[in-house]
Write an enzyme that holds these catalytic residues in place. Structure first.
Site, PDB file in Angstrom:
ATOM      1  N   GLY A  58       7.148  -0.100   0.162  1.00 37.44           N
ATOM      2  CA  GLY A  58       6.373  -0.604  -0.991  1.00 37.44           C
ATOM      3  C   GLY A  58       6.508   0.345  -2.167  1.00 37.44           C
ATOM      4  O   GLY A  58       6.376   1.550  -2.012  1.00 37.44           O
ATOM      5  N   ALA A  92      12.402  13.830 -11.646  1.00 37.21           N
ATOM      6  CA  ALA A  92      12.328  15.257 -11.294  1.00 37.21           C
ATOM      7  C   ALA A  92      13.476  15.641 -10.359  1.00 37.21           C
ATOM      8  O   ALA A  92      14.081  16.707 -10.511  1.00 37.21           O
ATOM      9  CB  ALA A  92      10.982  15.550 -10.632  1.00 37.21           C
ATOM     10  N   VAL A 129      16.457  14.202 -10.093  1.00 35.31           N
ATOM     11  CA  VAL A 129      17.745  14.170 -10.812  1.00 35.31           C
ATOM     12  C   VAL A 129      17.885  15.395 -11.718  1.00 35.31           C
ATOM     13  O   VAL A 129      18.896  16.108 -11.687  1.00 35.31           O
ATOM     14  CB  VAL A 129      17.869  12.854 -11.630  1.00 35.31           C
ATOM     15  CG1 VAL A 129      19.078  12.900 -12.551  1.00 35.31           C
ATOM     16  CG2 VAL A 129      17.939  11.658 -10.689  1.00 35.31           C
ATOM     17  N   ARG A 167      12.709  -3.190   2.283  1.00 35.34           N
ATOM     18  CA  ARG A 167      12.468  -2.811   3.685  1.00 35.34           C
ATOM     19  C   ARG A 167      13.678  -3.390   4.411  1.00 35.34           C
ATOM     20  O   ARG A 167      13.955  -4.575   4.293  1.00 35.34           O
ATOM     21  CB  ARG A 167      11.169  -3.433   4.187  1.00 35.34           C
ATOM     22  CG  ARG A 167       9.944  -3.097   3.307  1.00 35.34           C
ATOM     23  CD  ARG A 167       8.656  -3.521   3.960  1.00 35.34           C
ATOM     24  NE  ARG A 167       7.571  -3.743   3.006  1.00 35.34           N
ATOM     25  CZ  ARG A 167       6.687  -2.821   2.604  1.00 35.34           C
ATOM     26  NH1 ARG A 167       6.742  -1.611   3.080  1.00 35.34           N
ATOM     27  NH2 ARG A 167       5.738  -3.127   1.744  1.00 35.34           N
ATOM     28  N   ASP A 213       5.871   5.854   5.779  1.00 32.96           N
ATOM     29  CA  ASP A 213       6.301   6.222   7.132  1.00 32.96           C
ATOM     30  C   ASP A 213       7.594   5.522   7.552  1.00 32.96           C
ATOM     31  O   ASP A 213       8.413   6.109   8.260  1.00 32.96           O
ATOM     32  CB  ASP A 213       5.176   6.028   8.157  1.00 32.96           C
ATOM     33  CG  ASP A 213       4.827   4.585   8.381  1.00 32.96           C
ATOM     34  OD1 ASP A 213       4.935   3.801   7.431  1.00 32.96           O
ATOM     35  OD2 ASP A 213       4.440   4.229   9.521  1.00 32.96           O
ATOM     36  N   THR A 236      10.115   4.868   5.667  1.00 37.15           N
ATOM     37  CA  THR A 236      11.174   5.663   5.017  1.00 37.15           C
ATOM     38  C   THR A 236      11.441   6.934   5.822  1.00 37.15           C
ATOM     39  O   THR A 236      12.592   7.315   6.074  1.00 37.15           O
ATOM     40  CB  THR A 236      10.701   6.072   3.594  1.00 37.15           C
ATOM     41  OG1 THR A 236      10.221   4.898   2.937  1.00 37.15           O
ATOM     42  CG2 THR A 236      11.791   6.730   2.796  1.00 37.15           C
ATOM     43  N   THR A 271       3.465   6.180  -1.667  1.00 36.42           N
ATOM     44  CA  THR A 271       2.845   4.926  -1.234  1.00 36.42           C
ATOM     45  C   THR A 271       1.430   4.881  -1.785  1.00 36.42           C
ATOM     46  O   THR A 271       0.756   5.923  -1.809  1.00 36.42           O
ATOM     47  CB  THR A 271       2.791   4.781   0.307  1.00 36.42           C
ATOM     48  OG1 THR A 271       1.837   3.763   0.644  1.00 36.42           O
ATOM     49  CG2 THR A 271       2.377   6.047   1.030  1.00 36.42           C
ATOM     50  N   ASP A 297      -1.027   3.718  -0.375  1.00 33.21           N
ATOM     51  CA  ASP A 297      -2.013   3.747   0.721  1.00 33.21           C
ATOM     52  C   ASP A 297      -2.612   5.125   1.009  1.00 33.21           C
ATOM     53  O   ASP A 297      -3.672   5.217   1.615  1.00 33.21           O
ATOM     54  CB  ASP A 297      -1.368   3.234   2.017  1.00 33.21           C
ATOM     55  CG  ASP A 297      -0.973   1.773   1.927  1.00 33.21           C
ATOM     56  OD1 ASP A 297      -1.347   1.123   0.938  1.00 33.21           O
ATOM     57  OD2 ASP A 297      -0.291   1.292   2.849  1.00 33.21           O
ATOM     58  N   ASP A 334      -1.815   7.124   3.253  1.00 31.53           N
ATOM     59  CA  ASP A 334      -2.028   7.254   4.699  1.00 31.53           C
ATOM     60  C   ASP A 334      -0.978   8.121   5.383  1.00 31.53           C
ATOM     61  O   ASP A 334      -0.588   7.864   6.512  1.00 31.53           O
ATOM     62  CB  ASP A 334      -2.053   5.854   5.343  1.00 31.53           C
ATOM     63  CG  ASP A 334      -0.758   5.096   5.093  1.00 31.53           C
ATOM     64  OD1 ASP A 334       0.019   5.510   4.220  1.00 31.53           O
ATOM     65  OD2 ASP A 334      -0.520   4.084   5.779  1.00 31.53           O
ATOM     66  N   ARG A 359      -3.254  -1.579   3.931  1.00 29.45           N
ATOM     67  CA  ARG A 359      -2.749  -1.936   5.262  1.00 29.45           C
ATOM     68  C   ARG A 359      -3.744  -1.511   6.337  1.00 29.45           C
ATOM     69  O   ARG A 359      -4.763  -2.144   6.490  1.00 29.45           O
ATOM     70  CB  ARG A 359      -1.381  -1.303   5.472  1.00 29.45           C
ATOM     71  CG  ARG A 359      -0.585  -2.038   6.528  1.00 29.45           C
ATOM     72  CD  ARG A 359       0.825  -1.574   6.586  1.00 29.45           C
ATOM     73  NE  ARG A 359       1.648  -2.238   5.586  1.00 29.45           N
ATOM     74  CZ  ARG A 359       2.853  -1.846   5.241  1.00 29.45           C
ATOM     75  NH1 ARG A 359       3.372  -0.773   5.769  1.00 29.45           N
ATOM     76  NH2 ARG A 359       3.540  -2.518   4.363  1.00 29.45           N
ATOM     77  N   GLU A 363     -21.837  -1.823  -3.559  1.00 33.05           N
ATOM     78  CA  GLU A 363     -23.025  -1.798  -2.697  1.00 33.05           C
ATOM     79  C   GLU A 363     -22.624  -1.650  -1.231  1.00 33.05           C
ATOM     80  O   GLU A 363     -23.375  -1.094  -0.432  1.00 33.05           O
ATOM     81  CB  GLU A 363     -23.854  -3.073  -2.887  1.00 33.05           C
ATOM     82  CG  GLU A 363     -24.800  -3.049  -4.086  1.00 33.05           C
ATOM     83  CD  GLU A 363     -24.110  -3.047  -5.432  1.00 33.05           C
ATOM     84  OE1 GLU A 363     -22.955  -3.519  -5.507  1.00 33.05           O
ATOM     85  OE2 GLU A 363     -24.708  -2.567  -6.410  1.00 33.05           O
ATOM     86  N   SER A 394     -26.376  -7.511  -9.338  1.00 32.52           N
ATOM     87  CA  SER A 394     -25.106  -7.972  -8.790  1.00 32.52           C
ATOM     88  C   SER A 394     -24.819  -7.167  -7.530  1.00 32.52           C
ATOM     89  O   SER A 394     -25.329  -6.065  -7.361  1.00 32.52           O
ATOM     90  CB  SER A 394     -23.984  -7.753  -9.796  1.00 32.52           C
ATOM     91  OG  SER A 394     -23.875  -6.375 -10.070  1.00 32.52           O
ATOM     92  N   GLU A 399      -8.076  -4.460   3.177  1.00 34.67           N
ATOM     93  CA  GLU A 399      -7.389  -5.617   3.784  1.00 34.67           C
ATOM     94  C   GLU A 399      -7.278  -5.500   5.307  1.00 34.67           C
ATOM     95  O   GLU A 399      -7.227  -6.510   6.002  1.00 34.67           O
ATOM     96  CB  GLU A 399      -5.991  -5.808   3.173  1.00 34.67           C
ATOM     97  CG  GLU A 399      -5.080  -4.606   3.385  1.00 34.67           C
ATOM     98  CD  GLU A 399      -3.666  -4.800   2.835  1.00 34.67           C
ATOM     99  OE1 GLU A 399      -3.233  -5.945   2.632  1.00 34.67           O
ATOM    100  OE2 GLU A 399      -2.985  -3.771   2.622  1.00 34.67           O
ATOM    101  N   ARG A 404      -0.240  -2.237  -7.095  1.00 33.39           N
ATOM    102  CA  ARG A 404       1.023  -1.515  -6.932  1.00 33.39           C
ATOM    103  C   ARG A 404       1.720  -1.224  -8.261  1.00 33.39           C
ATOM    104  O   ARG A 404       2.642  -0.409  -8.313  1.00 33.39           O
ATOM    105  CB  ARG A 404       1.956  -2.334  -6.031  1.00 33.39           C
ATOM    106  CG  ARG A 404       1.550  -2.359  -4.581  1.00 33.39           C
ATOM    107  CD  ARG A 404       2.583  -1.678  -3.703  1.00 33.39           C
ATOM    108  NE  ARG A 404       3.801  -2.429  -3.649  1.00 33.39           N
ATOM    109  CZ  ARG A 404       4.169  -3.222  -2.642  1.00 33.39           C
ATOM    110  NH1 ARG A 404       3.385  -3.362  -1.599  1.00 33.39           N
ATOM    111  NH2 ARG A 404       5.300  -3.848  -2.659  1.00 33.39           N
TER     112      ARG A 404
HETATM  113  O1  F6P Z   1       2.157   0.103   1.969  1.00 33.79           O
HETATM  114  C1  F6P Z   1       1.884  -0.325   0.682  1.00 33.79           C
HETATM  115  C2  F6P Z   1       1.337  -1.741   0.691  1.00 33.79           C
HETATM  116  O2  F6P Z   1       1.069  -2.099  -0.644  1.00 33.79           O
HETATM  117  C3  F6P Z   1       0.117  -1.966   1.578  1.00 33.79           C
HETATM  118  O3  F6P Z   1      -1.065  -1.533   0.980  1.00 33.79           O
HETATM  119  C4  F6P Z   1       0.209  -3.456   1.778  1.00 33.79           C
HETATM  120  O4  F6P Z   1      -0.440  -3.845   2.964  1.00 33.79           O
HETATM  121  C5  F6P Z   1       1.672  -3.700   1.884  1.00 33.79           C
HETATM  122  O5  F6P Z   1       2.304  -2.629   1.197  1.00 33.79           O
HETATM  123  C6  F6P Z   1       2.146  -5.004   1.304  1.00 33.79           C
HETATM  124  O6  F6P Z   1       3.515  -5.079   1.498  1.00 33.79           O
HETATM  125  P1  F6P Z   1       4.525  -6.108   0.826  1.00 33.79           P
HETATM  126  O7  F6P Z   1       5.291  -5.357  -0.197  1.00 33.79           O
HETATM  127  O8  F6P Z   1       5.411  -6.513   1.949  1.00 33.79           O
HETATM  128  O9  F6P Z   1       3.741  -7.225   0.251  1.00 33.79           O
END
Ligand code: F6P
Length: 325
Positions: free
Chosen positions: A14, A25, A27, A75, A106, A108, A129, A131, A133, A175, A191, A219, A226, A258
């Site tokens: 992603g 940087a 290059v 990917r 990960d 990659t 990424t 995420d 993570d 993810r 909240e 509100s 997700e 993204r």
């Molecule tokens: O890993 C980055 C991410 O944006 C996740 O947060 C998300 O679940 C996933 O990639 C979505 O992937 P795709 O590019 O396949 O829609």
């Protein structure tokens, strides 16, 4: 050790805001030290299809502020096969490439580990990424921008939520990780925050919502990662509807998170990691990810970056609950 004369750089998985700043940087640092740089387009897929082009300082002009990745990403299931990987090795060897820098998550890094095991290329990973993570770095490139984008969206949602006294369930990416959810929830004054690292109890959520409704909070905003164990925002909304009769709307922020221009923090991190990745290659290091821990450049064996789980700050969740009262 013989001096490395040529390296390859690619982005994979992603895309994340700041990947371009990191590419720039890599290059410019390499060229400064007299090393040729080849840009590999579309990640591992482009490595297999030989979409490789030499880059110069000007190839990366005017990109530090751009989201996405100018060398594209993908990917690639084909790279997971020995035949696919063999093709990449031949393509890279023909160009005299000795070192490879991969910017991504990960997936990659697993690919880089395979390359290191099967060839004598030197490989270095840079965490990119949204995420966050990845173990071995406090932050990944793109995370700060994604959180700011999500908070900006929540601020806008709050305006309409307050006008209608409505409950909104806002789904954020991540993810299987709740880093985006937690920081977005706190920064957006949510909240409720539901992230995979905490078991979501729908009964107590319903009870909180009712109590807050009675307290006449104008509100209510719930941030849902997700990958939450109780389901995505639409599923959680449906289940809550069966328990409480409050009217609600669901907003899925999706890929908006993204894109966009990287924040100052992401540009700086991306620049530092790109610079240090090249320096690591030049002294013969391999099989590691360059990250940053407590403001210091860190090196983590690639395997550890996915085998070890980066901990979430549990104290922040408790704080978020208190601040939302
Ligand atoms: O890993 C980055 C991410 O944006 C996740 O947060 C998300 O679940 C996933 O990639 C979505 O992937 P795709 O590019 O396949 O829609």
């Amino acid at each position: 050790m013989a001096k490395i004369e040529s390296i390859g750089v690619f982005t994979s998985g992603g895309d994340a805001p700041g990947m371009n700043a990191s590419l720039r940087a890599v290059v410019r640092t390499a060229i400064h030290f007299g090393v040729k740089v080849f840009g590999i387009y579309r990640g591992y897929a482009g490595m297999i299809d030989n979409e490789i082009k030499e880059l110069n300082r000007r190839s990366v002009s005017g990109i530090i502020q751009q989201g996405g990745t100018i060398i594209k990403t993908s990917r690639s299931p084909e790279f997971e096969t020995p035949e696919g990987r063999q093709k990449t090795y031949e393509n890279l060897k023909k160009l005299g490439v000795k070192g490879i820098i991969g910017i991504g998550g990960d997936g990659t890094f697993r690919g880089l580990r395979d390359m290191a095991e099967e060839t004598d290329f030197l490989v270095i990973g840079i965490p990119g990424t949204i995420d966050n993570d990845i173990y071995g770095t406090d932050f990944t490139i793109g995370y700060d921008t994604a959180v700011n984008t999500a908070i900006d969206a929540i601020d806008k949602i709050r305006d309409t939520a307050q006008s209608h006294d409505r409950l909104f369930l806002v789904e954020v990416m991540g993810r299987n990780a709740g880093f985006i959810g937690l920081e977005t929830g706190i920064g957006g004054g949510a909240e409720e925050i539901c992230i995979p690292e905490f078991k979501t109890n729908l009964d107590s959520l319903a009870e909180h919502l009712e109590r807050r409704h009675v307290q006449s909070k104008a509100s209510l905003i719930m941030v849902i990662a997700e990958g939450d164990d109780a389901g995505d925002a639409t599923t959680i909304a449906r289940k809550l509807k069966e328990k409480v009769g409050i009217s609600y709307r669901v907003t899925i922020l999706g890929h908006i998170q993204r894109g966009g221009s990287p924040t100052a923090k992401d540009r700086l991190l991306a620049s530092k990691l790109g610079y240090h990745a090249v320096k690591a290659l030049m002294v013969g290091k391999s099989g590691i990810m360059i990250g940053e821990v407590h403001n210091k450049i860190s090196e983590t064996p690639l395997e550890e970056t996915w085998a070890k789980k980066k901990p979430i700050d549990y104290g922040l969740m408790e704080m978020a609950q208190i601040l939302a009262e």
